[in-house]
Each structure stands twice: as C-alpha cells, then as structure tokens.
Scaffold this motif. Structure first.
Motif, PDB file in Angstrom:
ATOM      1  N   ARG A  46      14.094  16.566 -41.226  1.00 52.78           N
ATOM      2  CA  ARG A  46      14.917  16.142 -40.083  1.00 52.78           C
ATOM      3  C   ARG A  46      15.336  17.348 -39.254  1.00 52.78           C
ATOM      4  N   ALA A  47      15.722  18.452 -39.917  1.00 50.96           N
ATOM      5  CA  ALA A  47      16.114  19.668 -39.200  1.00 50.96           C
ATOM      6  C   ALA A  47      14.935  20.255 -38.444  1.00 50.96           C
ATOM      7  N   THR A  48      13.769  20.258 -39.066  1.00 45.80           N
ATOM      8  CA  THR A  48      12.568  20.771 -38.404  1.00 45.80           C
ATOM      9  C   THR A  48      12.239  19.958 -37.151  1.00 45.80           C
ATOM     10  N   ILE A  49      12.322  18.653 -37.266  1.00 42.11           N
ATOM     11  CA  ILE A  49      12.043  17.778 -36.121  1.00 42.11           C
ATOM     12  C   ILE A  49      13.093  17.965 -35.035  1.00 42.11           C
ATOM     13  N   PHE A  50      14.363  18.139 -35.436  1.00 43.88           N
ATOM     14  CA  PHE A  50      15.425  18.366 -34.465  1.00 43.88           C
ATOM     15  C   PHE A  50      15.186  19.643 -33.669  1.00 43.88           C
ATOM     16  N   VAL A  51      14.818  20.727 -34.362  1.00 43.73           N
ATOM     17  CA  VAL A  51      14.539  21.996 -33.688  1.00 43.73           C
ATOM     18  C   VAL A  51      13.346  21.831 -32.748  1.00 43.73           C
ATOM     19  N   GLN A  52      12.306  21.130 -33.191  1.00 49.95           N
ATOM     20  CA  GLN A  52      11.137  20.910 -32.347  1.00 49.95           C
ATOM     21  C   GLN A  52      11.491  20.061 -31.123  1.00 49.95           C
ATOM     22  N   ASP A  53      12.339  19.050 -31.312  1.00 52.11           N
ATOM     23  CA  ASP A  53      12.787  18.234 -30.175  1.00 52.11           C
ATOM     24  C   ASP A  53      13.565  19.059 -29.158  1.00 52.11           C
ATOM     25  N   LEU A  54      14.398  19.986 -29.656  1.00 55.86           N
ATOM     26  CA  LEU A  54      15.114  20.872 -28.741  1.00 55.86           C
ATOM     27  C   LEU A  54      14.136  21.709 -27.921  1.00 55.86           C
ATOM     28  N   ARG A  55      13.115  22.233 -28.586  1.00 55.90           N
ATOM     29  CA  ARG A  55      12.114  23.040 -27.877  1.00 55.90           C
ATOM     30  C   ARG A  55      11.352  22.204 -26.849  1.00 55.90           C
ATOM     31  N   ASP A  56      11.014  20.966 -27.232  1.00 62.21           N
ATOM     32  CA  ASP A  56      10.272  20.097 -26.309  1.00 62.21           C
ATOM     33  C   ASP A  56      11.108  19.723 -25.090  1.00 62.21           C
ATOM     34  N   ASN A  57      12.385  19.440 -25.303  1.00 64.58           N
ATOM     35  CA  ASN A  57      13.229  18.963 -24.215  1.00 64.58           C
ATOM     36  C   ASN A  57      13.822  20.072 -23.352  1.00 64.58           C
ATOM     37  N   PHE A  58      14.095  21.224 -23.950  1.00 60.77           N
ATOM     38  CA  PHE A  58      14.760  22.287 -23.199  1.00 60.77           C
ATOM     39  C   PHE A  58      13.884  23.511 -22.972  1.00 60.77           C
ATOM     40  N   GLY A  59      12.709  23.534 -23.531  1.00 57.49           N
ATOM     41  CA  GLY A  59      11.719  24.581 -23.272  1.00 57.49           C
ATOM     42  C   GLY A  59      12.234  25.990 -23.473  1.00 57.49           C
ATOM     43  N   GLU A  60      12.245  26.760 -22.388  1.00 53.97           N
ATOM     44  CA  GLU A  60      12.580  28.188 -22.433  1.00 53.97           C
ATOM     45  C   GLU A  60      14.063  28.441 -22.716  1.00 53.97           C
ATOM     46  N   GLU A  61      14.907  27.428 -22.609  1.00 54.00           N
ATOM     47  CA  GLU A  61      16.339  27.629 -22.854  1.00 54.00           C
ATOM     48  C   GLU A  61      16.640  27.817 -24.341  1.00 54.00           C
ATOM     49  N   VAL A  62      15.758  27.336 -25.195  1.00 53.94           N
ATOM     50  CA  VAL A  62      15.943  27.488 -26.642  1.00 53.94           C
ATOM     51  C   VAL A  62      15.347  28.839 -27.049  1.00 53.94           C
ATOM     52  N   PRO A  63      16.158  29.727 -27.644  1.00 54.75           N
ATOM     53  CA  PRO A  63      15.635  31.036 -28.040  1.00 54.75           C
ATOM     54  C   PRO A  63      14.468  30.911 -29.024  1.00 54.75           C
ATOM     55  N   TYR A  64      13.559  31.846 -28.944  1.00 54.75           N
ATOM     56  CA  TYR A  64      12.391  31.838 -29.822  1.00 54.75           C
ATOM     57  C   TYR A  64      12.797  31.946 -31.290  1.00 54.75           C
ATOM     58  N   GLN A  65      13.878  32.678 -31.571  1.00 52.46           N
ATOM     59  CA  GLN A  65      14.314  32.905 -32.946  1.00 52.46           C
ATOM     60  C   GLN A  65      15.050  31.704 -33.535  1.00 52.46           C
ATOM     61  N   PHE A  66      15.366  30.693 -32.742  1.00 50.25           N
ATOM     62  CA  PHE A  66      16.113  29.532 -33.231  1.00 50.25           C
ATOM     63  C   PHE A  66      15.209  28.704 -34.135  1.00 50.25           C
ATOM     64  N   ASN A  67      15.644  28.536 -35.388  1.00 52.99           N
ATOM     65  CA  ASN A  67      14.873  27.755 -36.347  1.00 52.99           C
ATOM     66  C   ASN A  67      15.833  27.006 -37.271  1.00 52.99           C
ATOM     67  N   GLU A  68      15.323  26.454 -38.356  1.00 53.04           N
ATOM     68  CA  GLU A  68      16.138  25.669 -39.275  1.00 53.04           C
ATOM     69  C   GLU A  68      17.240  26.510 -39.919  1.00 53.04           C
ATOM     70  N   ALA A  69      16.945  27.768 -40.203  1.00 51.54           N
ATOM     71  CA  ALA A  69      17.943  28.646 -40.818  1.00 51.54           C
ATOM     72  C   ALA A  69      19.113  28.893 -39.870  1.00 51.54           C
ATOM     73  N   VAL A  70      18.829  29.098 -38.604  1.00 56.97           N
ATOM     74  CA  VAL A  70      19.886  29.309 -37.611  1.00 56.97           C
ATOM     75  C   VAL A  70      20.706  28.031 -37.448  1.00 56.97           C
ATOM     76  N   LEU A  71      20.042  26.887 -37.421  1.00 54.83           N
ATOM     77  CA  LEU A  71      20.740  25.606 -37.331  1.00 54.83           C
ATOM     78  C   LEU A  71      21.671  25.423 -38.529  1.00 54.83           C
ATOM     79  N   LEU A  72      21.196  25.735 -39.715  1.00 57.54           N
ATOM     80  CA  LEU A  72      22.020  25.615 -40.918  1.00 57.54           C
ATOM     81  C   LEU A  72      23.207  26.559 -40.856  1.00 57.54           C
TER      82      LEU A  72
END
Length: 95
Positions: A46-72
């Motif tokens: 679920r966290a992986t899909i959430f991060v991917q959805d953020l990247r899909d919807n906000f594109g360049e606004e999501v930092p490249y380093q943002f991943n599941e660990a940062v979300l946690l």
C-alpha cells in the motif's frame, strides 16, 4: 507504576543508578541507534502504491529521494509529535 514508552528506558535506569553516567549527549549520540519496524507485506505494498500515485499525480514536485522509508519516517515523526503534545491514548491508533 507508570508505563514506560521507551524500549531502552534510559532515563529510569539513570535515575535508579543501574546505568553508569556517561554524560547526556554522549549517551544519546555516542553510538548509533537503529529502529526496526516490522510491517505486514500488504501495508508495504500500500505504501509503495501510495508513493507511486504521488509521483504519477504530482510528477516533478515529488522529490526523487521520496520513498517508502521517507513516508514511514514522516508518519513516525507525526506520531511522536502527537505524543509530545499530550494526545490522549484512546485517540491514537491501536498498535
């Protein structure tokens, strides 16, 4: 007796004289402390899909380093801030 929310219980050991005094900052920063968190696989997905959805919807606004660990880390930090502010235990999610 009060419930300790610290797994290491450093303050209580120091106050009771069980642990040798090394200095406050040396005891906190003298060695690395690791936190291991076990998640159910479904929650990790679920966290992986959430991060991917953020990247899909906000594109360049999501930092490249943002991943599941940062979300946690963000969620854990928010949890600690709620505890510091004196959140009621019945208002916190069951862990």
């Amino acid at each position: 007796m009060r419930k300790s929310f610290s797994h290491l219980n450093i303050l209580q050991k120091r106050l009771s004289g069980i642990e040798e005094a090394k200095g406050f900052f040396k005891s906190l920063f003298g060695s690395y402390k690791y936190l291991e968190i076990n998640l159910p696989y479904y929650d990790y997905i679920r966290a992986t899909i959430f991060v991917q959805d953020l990247r899909d919807n906000f594109g360049e606004e999501v930092p490249y380093q943002f991943n599941e660990a940062v979300l946690l880390w963000i969620l854990y930090d928010d949890f600690l801030n709620q505890i510091k502010k004196g959140a009621k235990m019945n208002k916190l999610p069951n862990i």
